[in-house]
Design an enzyme around this catalytic site. Structure first.
Site, PDB file in Angstrom:
ATOM      1  CG  ASN A   6    -147.250 -20.631  -8.472  1.00 41.13           C
ATOM      2  OD1 ASN A   6    -147.581 -20.064  -7.223  1.00 41.13           O
ATOM      3  ND2 ASN A   6    -148.376 -20.206  -9.430  1.00 41.13           N
ATOM      4  CG  ASP A  55    -152.315 -12.302  -8.916  1.00 40.00           C
ATOM      5  OD1 ASP A  55    -151.371 -12.755  -9.809  1.00 40.00           O
ATOM      6  OD2 ASP A  55    -153.408 -12.112  -9.622  1.00 40.00           O
TER       7      ASP A  55
HETATM    8  C1  FPP Z   1    -147.709 -13.965  -8.227  1.00 40.30           C
HETATM    9  O1  FPP Z   1    -147.665 -13.290  -9.312  1.00 40.30           O
HETATM   10  C2  FPP Z   1    -146.594 -14.321  -7.650  1.00 40.30           C
HETATM   11  C3  FPP Z   1    -145.952 -15.494  -7.453  1.00 40.30           C
HETATM   12  C4  FPP Z   1    -146.320 -16.901  -7.971  1.00 40.30           C
HETATM   13  C5  FPP Z   1    -144.497 -15.469  -6.587  1.00 40.30           C
HETATM   14  C6  FPP Z   1    -144.653 -14.708  -5.392  1.00 40.30           C
HETATM   15  C7  FPP Z   1    -143.263 -15.152  -4.950  1.00 40.30           C
HETATM   16  C8  FPP Z   1    -142.343 -14.067  -4.484  1.00 40.30           C
HETATM   17  C9  FPP Z   1    -142.830 -12.730  -4.158  1.00 40.30           C
HETATM   18  C10 FPP Z   1    -140.917 -14.023  -3.903  1.00 40.30           C
HETATM   19  C11 FPP Z   1    -140.797 -15.147  -2.902  1.00 40.30           C
HETATM   20  C12 FPP Z   1    -141.636 -14.730  -1.469  1.00 40.30           C
HETATM   21  C13 FPP Z   1    -141.364 -14.355  -0.203  1.00 40.30           C
HETATM   22  C14 FPP Z   1    -142.589 -14.368   0.528  1.00 40.30           C
HETATM   23  C15 FPP Z   1    -140.059 -14.074   0.145  1.00 40.30           C
HETATM   24  P1  FPP Z   1    -147.824 -13.799 -10.838  1.00 40.30           P
HETATM   25  O2  FPP Z   1    -146.425 -14.042 -11.318  1.00 40.30           O
HETATM   26  O3  FPP Z   1    -148.736 -14.635 -11.174  1.00 40.30           O
HETATM   27  O4  FPP Z   1    -148.080 -12.210 -11.410  1.00 40.30           O
HETATM   28  P2  FPP Z   1    -148.985 -12.113 -12.944  1.00 40.30           P
HETATM   29  O5  FPP Z   1    -150.560 -12.617 -12.530  1.00 40.30           O
HETATM   30  O6  FPP Z   1    -148.809 -10.596 -13.183  1.00 40.30           O
HETATM   31  O7  FPP Z   1    -148.331 -12.922 -14.110  1.00 40.30           O
END
Ligand code: FPP
Length: 256
Positions: free
Chosen positions: A79, A31
């Protein structure tokens, strides 16, 4: 960092890991990617790109220090509500990650497995995931479980449906259902429950992650955003975990 979240003992040992008593299974909610990018005036997708790199380095480090299982929440069933270009970027990063993993996982001895309903992914992504599973079967190193289109409640419903189907087919019966039997119907069948759940990004909630499996996990929260998560931060989390007295509902027993 939210120092108030730590006990005095946890603050005193910050980062001092006992490498002989590591958690066997660490789960992480990835996150803070979006906020990391926003702070730098970049599109949210830039945060996901760096977040994928952070996952690579933390997974490699977990293998190096002898963690048996690392499970990460990469994409939840919720998501899909995000803007299309963000979803497309995450899927493209996953594709890129799997393509590279197929070439390197044998050399690195890192196993890759997936939890979630993959049926909605593209045929190519499903094929890459199957290839990773197949290669992993020959390896012995740290098992990284990537949760994609994963939701804890959906997992429980899916497990209940599979159990009911087995009952209808005469392969199981309701009276025979125990917690151990039910666990065999989860995506995580055969994998021990996480000892330590880490949530970077400052939120203190489970967000529908591993609802069954985290029943007795120790939780560690940090304000550090996932793209900035480092092995030092992992040390802090493990050292805090090692201060906890896990009782599993009982009254006695020492630390971990
Ligand atoms: C949450 O941060 C993150 C995600 C929903 C996506 C995570 C995906 C990756 C890191 C890429 C692919 C993964 C792998 C394991 C290769 P957020 O966007 O909710 O952050 P925020 O709360 O700051 O908006």
């Amino acid at each position: 960092m939210g120092v108030s979240w730590f006990s005095k003992k946890e603050r005193d040992v910050a980062g001092q890991v006992d490498f002989d008593h590591l958690p066997r299974h660490i789960a992480i909610i990835l996150d803070g990617n979006g906020r990391w990018a926003k702070k730098r005036g970049l599109p949210r997708t830039a945060g996901h790109k760096v977040g994928a790199e952070t996952f690579r380095s933390i997974a490699t480090y977990c293998r190096d220090i002898g963690i048996d299982y690392l499970t990460v929440y990469a994409f939840s069933t919720e998501n899909w509500k995000r803007p299309k270009d963000e979803v497309d970027t995450i899927m493209a990063l996953l594709r890129q990650y799997l393509l590279e993993a197929i070439d390197t996982m044998e050399r690195d001895n890192v196993r890759l497995s997936f939890m979630g309903d993959l049926s909605v992914l593209t045929e190519e992504l499903r094929g890459l995931a199957a290839q990773c599973n197949e290669i992993s079967g020959r390896l012995t190193g740290c098992q990284c479980n990537i949760c994609v289109n994963y939701g804890g409640r959906a997992e429980l419903v899916h497990a209940a449906q599979r159990f009911a189907r087995d009952c209808l087919m005469g392969l199981a019966e309701p009276a025979g259902l125990t917690e151990e039997v039910f666990e065999g119907y989860l995506y995580s069948a055969g994998i021990p429950s996480p000892d330590l759940l880490i949530r970077p990004g400052g939120e203190q909630r489970l967000s529908n992650f591993l609802l069954w499996q985290c029943a007795y996990s120790e939780f560690y929260y940090t304000d550090v955003l996932w793209p900035d998560f480092s092995k030092e931060e992992l040390h802090r989390a493990i050292a805090a975990y090692q201060c906890r007295n896990r009782r599993f509902g009982g009254v006695s027993g020492g630390g971990v």
